[in-house]
Design a protein around this motif. Structure first.
Motif, mmCIF file in Angstrom:
data_model
loop_
_atom_site.group_PDB
_atom_site.id
_atom_site.type_symbol
_atom_site.label_atom_id
_atom_site.label_comp_id
_atom_site.label_asym_id
_atom_site.label_seq_id
_atom_site.Cartn_x
_atom_site.Cartn_y
_atom_site.Cartn_z
ATOM 1 N N THR A 121 0.867 -1.178 0.000
ATOM 2 C CA THR A 121 0.000 0.000 0.000
ATOM 3 C C THR A 121 0.905 1.231 0.000
ATOM 4 N N THR A 140 -12.610 4.548 -11.168
ATOM 5 C CA THR A 140 -11.869 5.810 -11.164
ATOM 6 C C THR A 140 -10.477 5.605 -11.764
ATOM 7 N N SER A 161 -7.703 5.780 -10.399
ATOM 8 C CA SER A 161 -6.756 5.126 -9.491
ATOM 9 C C SER A 161 -6.978 3.620 -9.408
ATOM 10 N N ALA A 213 -9.772 2.429 -8.107
ATOM 11 C CA ALA A 213 -10.831 2.263 -7.105
ATOM 12 C C ALA A 213 -12.180 2.271 -7.819
ATOM 13 N N TYR A 214 -13.165 1.634 -7.206
ATOM 14 C CA TYR A 214 -14.488 1.612 -7.813
ATOM 15 C C TYR A 214 -15.561 1.654 -6.738
ATOM 16 N N SER A 215 -16.730 2.068 -7.169
ATOM 17 C CA SER A 215 -17.931 1.956 -6.349
ATOM 18 C C SER A 215 -18.991 1.336 -7.244
ATOM 19 N N THR A 271 -17.798 -1.071 -2.547
ATOM 20 C CA THR A 271 -16.636 -0.337 -3.038
ATOM 21 C C THR A 271 -15.444 -1.274 -3.008
ATOM 22 N N GLU A 312 -11.142 -1.933 -4.929
ATOM 23 C CA GLU A 312 -10.028 -1.453 -5.738
ATOM 24 C C GLU A 312 -9.451 -2.621 -6.524
ATOM 25 N N SER A 329 -10.098 -7.929 -8.757
ATOM 26 C CA SER A 329 -10.609 -7.515 -7.458
ATOM 27 C C SER A 329 -11.514 -8.606 -6.904
ATOM 28 N N LYS A 342 -14.338 -9.092 -3.700
ATOM 29 C CA LYS A 342 -15.122 -8.320 -2.747
ATOM 30 C C LYS A 342 -16.154 -9.219 -2.084
#
Length: 186
Positions: free
Chosen positions: A44, A96, A98, A100-102, A115, A117, A124, A126
């Motif tokens: 990170t 987005t 970067s 990242a997503y929603s 959400t 990434e 990804s 989730k």
């Protein structure tokens, strides 16, 4: 490695051995953080390190592969072998720059926001918690051609997911004919 510094910049500063410091890697425009190496392995961009004599840190950046993939993806998921209301639904994911997503997933008339990434491999995973029901496991893979594919599962079913990037909307109007029209039908 690649363009971008750590902040605060501790190069040449005298720091107390044994003291903890928080550092953040900042990629230059068009790049993303991959990893940190040297005295500490980091996955990170923000890390906490304990200062030691001769400590060397390196931030590793790479070109941002998410820039051409940003946008809103809309699609469906279902179990092709046994389609049913309990294993089929819709999904909307906004990605987005970067990575990242929603998004929101609709199953049996219930909307589940989430959400996350994508990693450097454009993947990804989730877990979406559901009150009184098994959680949903969502696995996503950006395909790079305006497509996200993956699976949705609650342990009793596995459904295939496909979502395509919208050709218009937001800043990408897609057509000069967007607007309100009146239509008269005979």
């Amino acid at each position: 490695n690649g363009p971008g510094p750590w902040s605060p910049n501790l190069t040449g500063d005298m720091r107390e051995v044994g003291q903890s410091y928080t550092l953040t890697a900042h990629p230059q425009d068009g790049n993303i953080f991959n990893s940190g190496s040297g005295g500490v392995t980091a996955h990170t961009p923000t890390i906490r390190v304990r200062m030691q004599q001769g400590l060397t840190l390196q931030a590793n950046f790479s070109p941002n592969q998410f820039l051409p993939l940003t946008g809103t993806y809309r699609g469906l998921f279902y179990n092709a072998g046994a389609p049913a209301n309990g294993n089929a639904g819709s999904v909307i994911i906004t990605l987005t720059r970067s990575g990242a997503y929603s998004g929101r997933l609709v199953l049996m008339g219930v909307t589940y926001p989430f959400t996350g990434e994508f990693n450097a491999n454009l993947q990804s995973q989730k877990t979406i918690r559901r009150e009184g029901l098994s959680p949903l496991q969502v696995n996503l893979q950006l395909q790079g051609n305006d497509l996200i594919q993956g699976t949705v599962s609650d342990g009793s079913f596995v459904s295939s997911l496909s979502a395509y990037r919208s050709a218009s909307g937001g800043s990408n109007r897609g057509t000069n004919f967007t607007g309100r029209y009146t239509v008269v039908l005979p």
